[in-house]
Design an enzyme around this catalytic site. Structure first.
Site: not given
Ligand code: GLU
Length: 614
Positions: A148, A427, A510-511, A445
């Site tokens: 990360r 991601t 999907g955040g 991501t």
């Molecule tokens: N940055 C997000 C995370 O680390 C993922 C972004 C996404 O899935 O669009 O949870």
């Protein structure tokens, strides 16, 4: 001008599509692109086999559209007894399969997929970003590789804020430009994985060759990618011309469905990494160009931040669900912890007796999700920086029982619980399974589509905006500190049978929808007797306690009906209809182990996902 270009010019604008993982950024439903562009994609893919410069694009063994130009909602699965690769793009799945066939193991193949995705799905991930890799080896060992991004040393909780405490640049400083960029981890992560978990049968050059070929020879642009480019057209012709120099054609329009896209600069950068390893990225000319690009957009990252970057090997979080063992992401992701919290709540109910997506079913999932999100906001952050994150409490079955006991027939607003009482002393996604029983699942991501919108000139890659996953509140457990990881929701997960043999592996982008999506798919396989592809295709819901209430897809397989939506409103829920086959709900890729020994790969029809096996 390329063949078909004139026809493609007529399709300059497709419907906008936005994907961004942040809870703090408004997330639009992502409509599917127009059928007309799909028709052209098919035609272009059929006729445009050679570019004007004589290079032949890499062969695509499968297309995401059918002969009528419609997105295929079926034909995403792929099986084999030797190995399966499932990713968000068929070219990347091909890359992984090629490495397996050359004698590589699942980790070698995953590295090939990772680099290939950075070329063919550059809006979602790449060497300017980071991610998590969960490895379950045939001997039963579980390892979690955390690559990360981290905050640059000079950035703190106040760097983004103006004198009124507002995020600078009209609220965009944490998602666009230099202050949005975290120190990238992907190249270091791949190097670590190859060195410690690779088979030794294939070289770095071999695992990177498919990505280099894709960047050199080119690939066919999909609807999904051309829509993402269109959606960021304003950035490309506006403040971020370096991004535009890669993703706008000579005629000034964004690359369209069916165009062949090459990126020789990225091919060169990848070859430098293949030749000299991670140092080629973190030191020398690439590092200098990266820092220059960040500084041009007011960032504070330094070359020392790059040389100081370290991969972490962490213990995964684990629990059980109805006897199956769940292994998933520890902090700095919140995903695995809250996935387990949600599953522990669901375990108190007989879901197998409920109709999937009925009002009763959606209500239960919604309440479990909201309870988990209230805890997430209160407790979760980077455990390298904050003490006392109650991981044992949040994943305790007794704690989950207290949540289940509070669920009534009515929708509730959930406050954080008290998991500390239950402490024993927080991601794009792809999976690879090989014939020896090694499983790798990765979510990686650059955060929002096209990340910070900064491309590194001459080197062809895009820098992440992972800093966006920090809270802008200086009092939050997830506030910015130099070297700290922003809180993630990514949850690549492995599910084992009671006897410890592999059952399934899955992950999704999907955040903040990530871990609720994974919980739904796992429950549908275990409780509702669906195979993994059916579980992926089935309509999803999301609720994090925001004013949108229960968000649901209006078309997929078995979506929430109008009648169920009405019944949910009667229970006190707000309901929000999202799009059809909506990428808002992620893009799940996974592999299931069938009784006869077949590896069954499944991929999400909401994006370009495709599983291949052999
Ligand atoms: N940055 C997000 C995370 O680390 C993922 C972004 C996404 O899935 O669009 O949870």
């Amino acid at each position: 001008m390329k063949k078909n270009m004139k026809k493609l010019l007529a399709l300059a604008m497709t419907l906008p599509l936005t994907a961004c993982g942040s809870p703090s950024q408004p997330e639009s439903a992502a409509p599917e692109t127009v059928a007309a562009t799909e028709a052209v994609q098919t035609e272009a893919a059929e006729t445009e086999s050679e570019q004007d410069d004589g290079l032949t694009p890499v062969e695509q063994v499968w297309s995401p559209v059918d002969e009528d130009g419609n997105t295929k909602r079926g034909d995403r699965e792929g099986s084999g007894s030797n190995g399966v690769v499932t990713s968000a793009n068929v070219y990347a799945s091909q890359a992984g399969l090629a490495v397996l066939e050359q004698g590589g193991n699942a980790v070698d193949a995953a590295i090939a997929v990772s680099y290939a995705l950075g070329v063919v799905e550059p809006q979602a991930s790449g060497i300017g970003g980071g991610g998590f890799m969960l490895v379950h080896t045939a001997d039963g060992e579980d390892s979690f590789i955390d690559y990360r991004e981290v905050a640059p040393a000079a950035q703190d909780a106040y760097t983004w804020l103006d004198e009124n405490g507002e995020v600078k640049n009209n609220g965009l400083a944490n998602s666009r430009g230099g202050l949005a960029v975290g120190v990238p981890g992907e190249v270091a992560g791949m190097e670590y994985a190859l060195e410690h978990f690779g088979s030794g049968n294939v070289s770095r050059q071999q695992v990177m060759q498919p990505a280099i070929d894709l960047a050199t020879q080119g690939y066919v642009v999909s609807n999904y990618q051309s829509s993402a480019i269109t959606d960021h057209y304003g950035d490309m012709v506006g403040d971020y011309p370096d991004l535009g120099s890669y993703y706008l054609r000579e005629d000034g329009l964004g690359y369209q469905t069916g165009d062949i896209f090459t990126n020789p600069d990225l091919a060169k950068t990848l070859q430098m990494i293949a030749d000299n390893g991670a140092d080629a990225f973190y030191k020398g000319e690439v590092a200098d160009a990266l820092i220059e690009a960040v500084k041009k957009y007011d960032g504070v990252m330094t070359t020392e931040d790059l040389t100081a970057y370290k991969v972490n090997l962490r213990e995964p979080v684990s629990s059980t669900y109805r006897g199956y063992k769940i292994i998933s992401c520890p902090p700095p992701s919140s995903g695995g912890t809250h996935l387990i919290e949600i599953l522990n709540v669901l375990e108190n109910y007989d879901i197998s007796a409920m109709e999937v997506n009925s009002a009763e079913y959606v209500h239960l999932f919604s309440e479990a999700f909201k309870a988990a999100f209230a805890d997430r906001a209160a407790y979760m952050g980077d455990t390298d920086f904050i003490e006392g994150v109650p991981l044992d409490g949040l994943t305790s079955k007794d704690y989950a029982k207290t949540i289940a006991d509070k669920i009534t027939d009515e929708s509730q607003k959930w406050e954080k619980g008290d998991p500390k009482q239950y402490e024993g002393n927080s991601t794009t996604s792809f999976s690879v399974a090989d014939k020896d029983g090694n499983i790798v699942t990765v979510t990686q991501t650059i955060e929002c589509f096209f990340g910070s919108a900064i491309a590194v000139p001459g080197y062809g890659f895009i820098l992440n905006d992972q800093m966006h996953d920090f809270s802008t509140d200086p009092e939050s457990v997830n506030c910015v500190e130099g070297g700290k990881h922003p809180l993630s929701s990514m949850s690549p997960t492995v599910v084992l049978k009671e006897d410890g043999s592999p059952f399934m592996t899955l992950g999704t982008p999907g955040g903040v929808r990530i871990f609720p999506t994974i919980a739904q798919v796992i429950s549908r396989v275990i409780d509702s007797n669906m195979n993994l592809q059916e579980a992926i295709n089935c309509g999803r819901i999301f609720d994090n306690g925001s004013d949108d209430g229960v968000c649901y897809e209006t078309a997929a397989e078995g979506v929430v009906s109008g009648e169920s939506a009405k019944a949910l409103e009667e229970m006190g829920h707000t309901v929000t209809a999202k799009g059809e086959w909506d990428i808002f709900f992620g893009g799940v890729q996974g592999v299931m182990y069938l009784e006869d020994g077949t590896l069954f790969g499944a991929a999400d029809p909401r994006r370009d996902g495709k599983a291949l096996g052999y």
